[in-house]
Design a protein around this motif. Structure first.
Motif, PDB file in Angstrom:
ATOM      1  N   PHE A 156       0.727  -1.248  -0.012  1.00  0.00           N
ATOM      2  CA  PHE A 156       0.148   0.026  -0.012  1.00  0.00           C
ATOM      3  C   PHE A 156       0.832   1.218  -0.009  1.00  0.00           C
ATOM      4  N   ILE A 157       2.212   0.937   0.030  1.00  0.00           N
ATOM      5  CA  ILE A 157       3.061   2.168  -0.050  1.00  0.00           C
ATOM      6  C   ILE A 157       4.438   2.057  -0.838  1.00  0.00           C
ATOM      7  N   ASP A 158       4.925   3.200  -1.233  1.00  0.00           N
ATOM      8  CA  ASP A 158       5.963   2.785  -2.071  1.00  0.00           C
ATOM      9  C   ASP A 158       7.363   2.364  -1.192  1.00  0.00           C
ATOM     10  N   ASP A 159       8.214   2.161  -2.174  1.00  0.00           N
ATOM     11  CA  ASP A 159       9.564   1.734  -1.234  1.00  0.00           C
ATOM     12  C   ASP A 159      10.220   2.712  -0.446  1.00  0.00           C
ATOM     13  N   ASP A 160      10.369   4.041  -0.898  1.00  0.00           N
ATOM     14  CA  ASP A 160      10.926   4.970   0.140  1.00  0.00           C
ATOM     15  C   ASP A 160      10.062   5.185   1.463  1.00  0.00           C
ATOM     16  N   GLU A 161       8.817   4.983   1.132  1.00  0.00           N
ATOM     17  CA  GLU A 161       7.822   5.210   2.580  1.00  0.00           C
ATOM     18  C   GLU A 161       7.965   3.922   3.421  1.00  0.00           C
ATOM     19  N   PHE A 162       8.105   2.782   2.494  1.00  0.00           N
ATOM     20  CA  PHE A 162       8.348   1.541   3.437  1.00  0.00           C
ATOM     21  C   PHE A 162       9.509   1.660   4.394  1.00  0.00           C
ATOM     22  N   LYS A 163      10.701   1.978   3.630  1.00  0.00           N
ATOM     23  CA  LYS A 163      11.911   2.061   4.254  1.00  0.00           C
ATOM     24  C   LYS A 163      11.765   3.089   5.404  1.00  0.00           C
ATOM     25  N   GLN A 164      11.296   4.188   5.074  1.00  0.00           N
ATOM     26  CA  GLN A 164      11.259   5.122   6.495  1.00  0.00           C
ATOM     27  C   GLN A 164      10.524   4.571   7.397  1.00  0.00           C
ATOM     28  N   MET A 165       9.321   3.922   7.169  1.00  0.00           N
ATOM     29  CA  MET A 165       8.379   3.566   8.389  1.00  0.00           C
ATOM     30  C   MET A 165       9.076   2.515   9.121  1.00  0.00           C
ATOM     31  N   LYS A 166       9.781   1.351   8.287  1.00  0.00           N
ATOM     32  CA  LYS A 166      10.744   0.215   8.889  1.00  0.00           C
ATOM     33  C   LYS A 166      11.606   1.106   9.806  1.00  0.00           C
ATOM     34  N   ARG A 167      12.214   2.064   9.469  1.00  0.00           N
ATOM     35  CA  ARG A 167      13.556   2.504  10.186  1.00  0.00           C
ATOM     36  C   ARG A 167      13.000   3.042  11.531  1.00  0.00           C
ATOM     37  N   SER A 168      11.739   3.555  11.655  1.00  0.00           N
ATOM     38  CA  SER A 168      11.293   4.474  12.716  1.00  0.00           C
ATOM     39  C   SER A 168      10.810   3.687  13.958  1.00  0.00           C
ATOM     40  N   ASP A 169      11.026   4.234  15.235  1.00  0.00           N
ATOM     41  CA  ASP A 169      10.436   3.479  16.341  1.00  0.00           C
ATOM     42  C   ASP A 169       8.890   3.375  16.489  1.00  0.00           C
ATOM     43  N   ASN A 170       8.462   4.296  15.600  1.00  0.00           N
ATOM     44  CA  ASN A 170       6.794   4.268  15.648  1.00  0.00           C
ATOM     45  C   ASN A 170       6.319   4.481  14.281  1.00  0.00           C
ATOM     46  N   PRO A 171       6.242   3.216  13.586  1.00  0.00           N
ATOM     47  CA  PRO A 171       5.776   3.280  12.100  1.00  0.00           C
ATOM     48  C   PRO A 171       4.525   3.805  12.111  1.00  0.00           C
ATOM     49  N   PRO A 172       3.498   3.774  12.565  1.00  0.00           N
ATOM     50  CA  PRO A 172       2.195   4.239  12.430  1.00  0.00           C
ATOM     51  C   PRO A 172       2.188   5.878  12.342  1.00  0.00           C
ATOM     52  N   GLU A 173       2.984   6.360  13.272  1.00  0.00           N
ATOM     53  CA  GLU A 173       3.043   7.804  13.356  1.00  0.00           C
ATOM     54  C   GLU A 173       3.813   8.323  12.152  1.00  0.00           C
ATOM     55  N   VAL A 174       4.665   7.798  11.566  1.00  0.00           N
ATOM     56  CA  VAL A 174       5.548   8.007  10.567  1.00  0.00           C
ATOM     57  C   VAL A 174       4.477   8.056   9.344  1.00  0.00           C
ATOM     58  N   LEU A 175       3.440   7.220   9.374  1.00  0.00           N
ATOM     59  CA  LEU A 175       2.489   7.059   8.187  1.00  0.00           C
ATOM     60  C   LEU A 175       1.482   8.336   8.176  1.00  0.00           C
ATOM     61  N   MET A 176       1.302   8.856   9.555  1.00  0.00           N
ATOM     62  CA  MET A 176       0.665   9.739   9.654  1.00  0.00           C
ATOM     63  C   MET A 176       1.270  11.257   9.337  1.00  0.00           C
ATOM     64  N   GLN A 177       2.267  11.127   9.652  1.00  0.00           N
ATOM     65  CA  GLN A 177       3.188  12.370   9.264  1.00  0.00           C
ATOM     66  C   GLN A 177       3.111  12.772   7.808  1.00  0.00           C
ATOM     67  N   MET A 178       3.253  11.440   6.891  1.00  0.00           N
ATOM     68  CA  MET A 178       3.295  11.379   5.492  1.00  0.00           C
ATOM     69  C   MET A 178       1.637  11.887   5.128  1.00  0.00           C
ATOM     70  N   GLN A 179       0.735  11.396   5.868  1.00  0.00           N
ATOM     71  CA  GLN A 179      -0.479  11.754   5.449  1.00  0.00           C
ATOM     72  C   GLN A 179      -0.665  13.237   5.559  1.00  0.00           C
ATOM     73  N   GLY A 180      -0.005  13.773   6.323  1.00  0.00           N
ATOM     74  CA  GLY A 180      -0.171  15.314   6.816  1.00  0.00           C
ATOM     75  C   GLY A 180       0.416  16.128   5.505  1.00  0.00           C
ATOM     76  N   ARG A 181       1.667  15.588   5.156  1.00  0.00           N
ATOM     77  CA  ARG A 181       2.405  16.028   4.001  1.00  0.00           C
ATOM     78  C   ARG A 181       1.692  16.216   2.659  1.00  0.00           C
ATOM     79  N   GLY A 182       0.954  14.759   2.740  1.00  0.00           N
ATOM     80  CA  GLY A 182       0.404  14.816   1.405  1.00  0.00           C
ATOM     81  C   GLY A 182      -0.974  15.903   1.372  1.00  0.00           C
ATOM     82  N   LEU A 183      -1.812  16.282   2.501  1.00  0.00           N
ATOM     83  CA  LEU A 183      -2.486  17.126   2.405  1.00  0.00           C
ATOM     84  C   LEU A 183      -1.882  18.706   2.254  1.00  0.00           C
TER      85      LEU A 183
END
Length: 319
Positions: A156-183
């Protein structure tokens, strides 16, 4: 989560057999040594034991009530996740607009927002089940997903987003930040008005609230003295009970004492298994089934036909 009415005895015995074996050994020992126990005046009056049993029953009722409250709150939190997810898909698909020349590009952008939300839901489920501030239990009787395995988010996400999510301590929060940048990107391209942007951002805030409330339950267990001393008192009562019954009941003391001990042990077990609803055990909140429901709703909103099948109970358990 168990969905059938009958709980397998194999599940009960798996967790209770050491204590049940101990109670049975004490009952049989007291019965075989009843004459010596009476000679040494070790047979106890039943009244103090009865008072202890009454106090323990109240204690067990309080703890189980609190444990069920945590389980039910977890289910309500994920019920809100379902509701807000449907609202998110509706808002993204109906409140965004663009010139005809950019219509195809906008459609792809809307799909990206919705797919990223599906990834967020799966990531939140895995995050809750794979992180803990206290020991987890895993057994062959409990089908447990791989810990820290976010592969379900990958489609459901591209390679860069998946790698960034995997590196984080809180993957769901990283995805929410991506959603904010998308808006933010959508606002720059005039796909949403200022008012619509506020509405969409408020929905993201609700997803943050869902995650925060779930993390509070996950990382704040019921105070451990409740579980520890309750279990100690259950075993003390099971030890003393045959001494209070042996003088008047004879061999009937063995099955009666064993059954009473099992009742208190079962109540203790119910509370202990219910108080932590995100451990991916057979009696926990069915996050996998709820996540699949959300995924189906989101993809159906996009007009997709090849939807994943709803999760069905396996051996009476809905994960």
């Amino acid at each position: 989560m168990f969905v059938r009415r009958n709980i397998p005895w194999s599940w009960t015995l798996y967790y209770a057999w050491p204590s049940l074996l101990y109670f049975l050994a004490v009952d049989l020992t007291v019965y075989w040594q009843r004459d010596r126990i009476q000679q040494l005046h070790l047979d106890l009056p039943f009244e103090p034991i009865s008072m202890m049993a009454t106090a323990l029953a109240i204690f067990l009722g309080f703890k189980n009530n609190e444990a069920y409250g945590r389980w039910w709150e977890a289910r309500k939190i994920w019920g809100l996740a379902v509701n807000y997810s449907r609202a998110w898909a509706r808002q993204v698909l109906t409140l965004m607009d663009s010139p005809e020349a950019e219509h195809v590009e906008l459609s792809e952008f809307q799909k990206q927002l919705i797919y990223r939300h599906i990834a967020f839901i799966h990531a939140l489920r895995i995050f809750l089940r794979s992180t803990s501030s206290f020991p987890q239990e895993e057994t062959a009787d409990e089908p447990v997903s791989a810990r820290n395995d976010y592969r379900e988010c990958r489609p459901f996400i591209d390679d860069d987003e998946f790698k960034q999510m995997k590196r984080s301590d809180n993957p769901p929060e990283v995805l929410m930040q991506m959603q904010g940048r998308g808006l933010q990107q959508a606002r720059r391209r005039a796909w949403v008005s200022e008012y619509v942007l506020i509405q969409l951002d408020q929905t993201l805030v609700e997803f943050n609230n869902v995650q925060g409330r779930a993390e509070r339950i996950k990382k704040t267990p019921l105070p451990r003295p409740y579980s520890y001393f309750q279990r100690v008192i259950v075993h003390v009562l099971g030890t003393l009970l045959p001494f209070g019954l042996v003088a008047n009941m004879g061999w009937l003391m063995v099955p009666l004492s064993f059954v009473v001990s099992f009742v208190f042990l079962a109540l203790d077990l119910i509370g202990s298994r219910t108080e932590d609803p995100f451990e991916n055990r057979v009696d926990d909140t069915p996050l996998s089934a709820i996540s699949r429901t959300i995924e189906r709703n989101m993809r159906e909103a996009l007009g997709e036909k090849d939807l994943p099948a709803p999760l069905e109970p396996e051996r009476g358990v809905l994960l």
